[in-house]
Design a protein around this motif. Structure first.
Motif, mmCIF file in Angstrom:
data_model
loop_
_atom_site.group_PDB
_atom_site.id
_atom_site.type_symbol
_atom_site.label_atom_id
_atom_site.label_comp_id
_atom_site.label_asym_id
_atom_site.label_seq_id
_atom_site.Cartn_x
_atom_site.Cartn_y
_atom_site.Cartn_z
ATOM 1 N N THR A 117 5.089 -15.224 3.874
ATOM 2 C CA THR A 117 5.158 -16.531 4.693
ATOM 3 C C THR A 117 6.343 -16.759 5.387
ATOM 4 O O THR A 117 6.980 -16.041 4.969
ATOM 5 C CB THR A 117 6.256 -17.358 3.079
ATOM 6 N N VAL A 118 6.138 -17.766 6.345
ATOM 7 C CA VAL A 118 7.113 -18.012 6.948
ATOM 8 C C VAL A 118 7.085 -19.311 7.626
ATOM 9 O O VAL A 118 6.546 -20.039 7.681
ATOM 10 C CB VAL A 118 6.295 -17.065 8.665
ATOM 11 N N GLY A 119 8.734 -19.143 7.501
ATOM 12 C CA GLY A 119 8.920 -20.895 7.304
ATOM 13 C C GLY A 119 7.867 -21.822 6.082
ATOM 14 O O GLY A 119 8.066 -21.055 4.603
ATOM 15 N N LYS A 120 7.328 -22.604 6.057
ATOM 16 C CA LYS A 120 6.319 -23.505 5.490
ATOM 17 C C LYS A 120 4.889 -22.941 5.417
ATOM 18 O O LYS A 120 3.961 -23.212 4.903
ATOM 19 C CB LYS A 120 6.153 -24.507 5.985
ATOM 20 N N GLN A 121 5.120 -21.755 6.226
ATOM 21 C CA GLN A 121 3.272 -22.020 6.484
ATOM 22 C C GLN A 121 3.182 -20.430 5.894
ATOM 23 O O GLN A 121 3.814 -19.155 5.458
ATOM 24 C CB GLN A 121 3.257 -20.496 8.113
ATOM 25 N N LYS A 122 1.986 -20.204 4.604
ATOM 26 C CA LYS A 122 2.192 -19.860 3.124
ATOM 27 C C LYS A 122 0.522 -18.517 4.405
ATOM 28 O O LYS A 122 -0.357 -19.806 4.301
ATOM 29 C CB LYS A 122 1.773 -20.448 1.791
ATOM 30 N N LEU A 123 0.767 -17.858 4.621
ATOM 31 C CA LEU A 123 -0.631 -16.793 5.098
ATOM 32 C C LEU A 123 -1.652 -16.281 4.211
ATOM 33 O O LEU A 123 -1.574 -15.821 3.144
ATOM 34 C CB LEU A 123 0.013 -15.875 6.561
ATOM 35 N N VAL A 124 -2.265 -16.036 4.581
ATOM 36 C CA VAL A 124 -3.731 -15.766 3.557
ATOM 37 C C VAL A 124 -4.066 -14.310 4.064
ATOM 38 O O VAL A 124 -4.143 -14.528 5.411
ATOM 39 C CB VAL A 124 -5.545 -16.498 4.189
ATOM 40 N N ASN A 125 -4.246 -13.603 3.770
ATOM 41 C CA ASN A 125 -4.258 -11.765 3.811
ATOM 42 C C ASN A 125 -5.612 -12.183 4.245
ATOM 43 O O ASN A 125 -6.796 -12.145 3.470
ATOM 44 C CB ASN A 125 -4.220 -11.346 2.383
ATOM 45 N N ALA A 138 14.320 -17.094 15.632
ATOM 46 C CA ALA A 138 14.249 -16.311 14.386
ATOM 47 C C ALA A 138 13.676 -17.451 13.682
ATOM 48 O O ALA A 138 13.667 -18.562 13.349
ATOM 49 C CB ALA A 138 15.707 -15.841 13.867
ATOM 50 N N GLN A 139 12.904 -17.032 12.438
ATOM 51 C CA GLN A 139 12.536 -18.037 11.138
ATOM 52 C C GLN A 139 12.801 -17.103 10.411
ATOM 53 O O GLN A 139 12.997 -15.793 9.901
ATOM 54 C CB GLN A 139 10.339 -17.985 11.455
ATOM 55 N N LYS A 140 12.759 -18.051 8.945
ATOM 56 C CA LYS A 140 12.934 -17.300 7.490
ATOM 57 C C LYS A 140 11.899 -16.937 7.136
ATOM 58 O O LYS A 140 10.651 -17.555 7.413
ATOM 59 C CB LYS A 140 13.062 -18.638 6.294
ATOM 60 N N ALA A 141 11.762 -15.841 6.338
ATOM 61 C CA ALA A 141 10.188 -15.041 6.142
ATOM 62 C C ALA A 141 10.465 -14.191 4.782
ATOM 63 O O ALA A 141 11.392 -13.877 3.682
ATOM 64 C CB ALA A 141 9.541 -14.565 6.861
#
Length: 493
Positions: free
Chosen positions: A96-104, A239-242
């Motif tokens: 997850t980066v910021g509010k983006q939850k990435l899909v494997n 920079a982003q929160k992850a």
């Protein structure tokens, strides 16, 4: 070449043909090659995936064949060099980066290692290119690092960043979403099978591969802006929160190399290794069988026929002076694993191993020659790197017996295909054993369910196998072993 042949005392006249070699080369024929390949590349063997039923059936077939020839099993009387691999899978990976939850295997591909009890948090910083200048501008210690590694040796770059103290890496290695999507699709189809390799301690190295478009989205920056920042001013990217999580599972997979031994006469302590890999990639995500007729059923049955020619000669009292190890390795498709295991655990001392002749895909005609007026060719790779004699010896035997086009285009050190690094001779060459790799090039059926027996060019494959036999006959019977008078300039895969 003529000068080199004269230096080696080789004649170019027709009378230079060895009648005994010709007699046993004639036993290599298209009918036998087709018979063996029809079984090894059949649906019954389910694509010969490493450690699976089909690979085991192929191993038994090879061992029975060698036993019937009267060749010895050199591993405590058996034909099997057994060892274990580890199948590693990652049933749960999140990013997850910021509010983006990435899909494997859609938004990212996990290519690292790790085993975590709970999710970790870190700042994601953008480094871009891993240059000394950028490293001075961006603090990577304790951070998840965004890398722009297009055109670079990504493996080396990632390793350098981890050594600098990064907790993980998100890396772009290719341009274009379509290219990434194809890669992600392949990882997705393989995700249930796990990665096969040697068992190693877990490294906490979360490494995620993303597309250039996705990297831009993570940093809320257009691709072109991000690309420019990667070169000169990565610190300009905010920079982003992850957060990320990795769950790992490992199971042991037994497998085996298959080998047969023919003892020589007065030079029997010196060993010539003739190799192929007999594994392939199994069944795909659609349930289709990858039969692997060319890759590398063709090389495997060529080794079988060459072994039979030498065995028949030996029965007639025409043993080679040097000993020969016929070696069919497993796990090539998983990273040259079988040949790596053999080279690290040799049955015969590597110091006594004079050459490796490796055969990987010799049954087809590739893109370069499909419309050529003369299709009688074979690619030759690695033959002059470690020994000044090996290439000359092979060319002499080709002129004398087979008259194939010997094409060296893929022997260039800067070959973008990196074929030199992609087959089992590599694990002999890295120990300074002179190698020669025979190859027919790639085609539309490479690693596809359509790599089937009906597409094999058996007359051409027979001619290629005869060239390899004549070169092996020469190497196993000449007075002096080929000298190691070159330098291995290709040591890192």
């Amino acid at each position: 070449m003529l000068v080199a042949m004269l230096i080696l005392g080789i004649s170019l006249t027709g009378s230079a043909q060895d009648a005994t070699a010709l007699k046993y080369a004639a036993t290599i024929n298209a009918q036998d090659l087709e018979k063996h390949l029809t079984y090894l590349a059949s649906d019954e063997l389910e694509g010969r995936d490493t450690g699976e039923k089909g690979q085991k059936l192929a191993a038994e077939y090879l061992a029975n064949f060698y036993q019937n020839l009267g060749l010895k099993g050199p591993v405590d009387g058996t034909y099997f060099q057994k060892f274990n691999l580890a199948s590693t899978s990652f049933p749960e990976v999140t990013l997850t980066v910021g509010k983006q939850k990435l899909v494997n295997n859609e938004d990212f591909v996990f290519i690292g290692d790790g085993s975590m009890k709970k999710a970790a948090k870190a700042d994601l910083v953008f480094l871009g290119l891993a240059s000394e200048e950028n490293m001075k501008k961006v603090d990577v210690k304790g951070k998840l690092v965004g890398l722009w590694a297009i055109g670079a040796r990504a493996q080396n770059v990632v390793s350098d960043i981890m050594k600098a103290g990064a907790v993980g890496v998100i890396v772009v290695t290719m341009e274009g979403q379509a290219n990434f999507d194809r890669l992600a699709g392949r990882y997705k189809s393989l995700s249930g099978r796990g990665r096969l390799g040697f068992e190693e301690p877990t490294k906490q190295e979360p490494i995620f591969l993303v597309s250039s478009d996705k990297m831009a989205a993570l940093f809320a920056t257009p691709v072109e802006v991000l690309k420019e920042a990667a070169k000169n001013n990565p610190e300009s990217i905010k920079a982003q929160k992850a957060s990320y999580f990795v769950k790992k599972e490992t199971k042991i997979v037994p497998t085996e190399n298959v080998m047969a031994f023919l003892e020589g006469t007065d030079k029997k302590d010196e060993i010539l290794v003739i190799s192929s890999h007999y594994d392939h990639v199994g069944i795909n995500s659609k349930g289709e069988i990858n039969n692997g007729a060319d890759d590398d059923g063709s090389g495997t049955v060529s080794v079988m026929e060459i072994a039979e020619a030498f065995a028949l000669a030996a029965k007639d009292g025409k043993k080679p002076r040097r000993s020969i190890l016929f070696l069919n390795v497993t796990g090539e498709e998983k990273g040259l694993l079988g040949s790596e295991y053999y080279s690290n655990n040799p049955i015969f001392p590597l110091a006594n191993t004079v050459n490796n002749i490796n055969i990987d895909m010799v049954g087809r005609i590739d893109y370069e020659y499909q419309n050529a007026p003369n299709k009688d060719y074979v690619y030759v790779i690695g033959s002059e790197m470690l020994s000044s004699h090996l290439k000359v010896i092979n060319e002499y035997n080709n002129i004398t017996y087979t008259n194939l086009i010997l094409d060296y285009r893929y022997d260039a050190e800067d070959d973008p295909n990196r074929f030199y690094y992609r087959s089992d001779h590599y694990n002999f060459a890295k120990h300074n054993i002179p190698v020669i790799f025979f190859f027919n090039g790639v085609h539309d059926d490479y690693h596809q369910p359509t790599d089937t027996v009906d597409k094999i060019e058996f007359p051409l494959m027979t001619k290629r196998a005869k060239l390899i036999f004549h070169t092996a006959w020469d190497l196993s019977n000449r007075e002096n072993r080929t000298p190691v008078d070159g330098t291995n300039t290709r040591t890192e895969r």
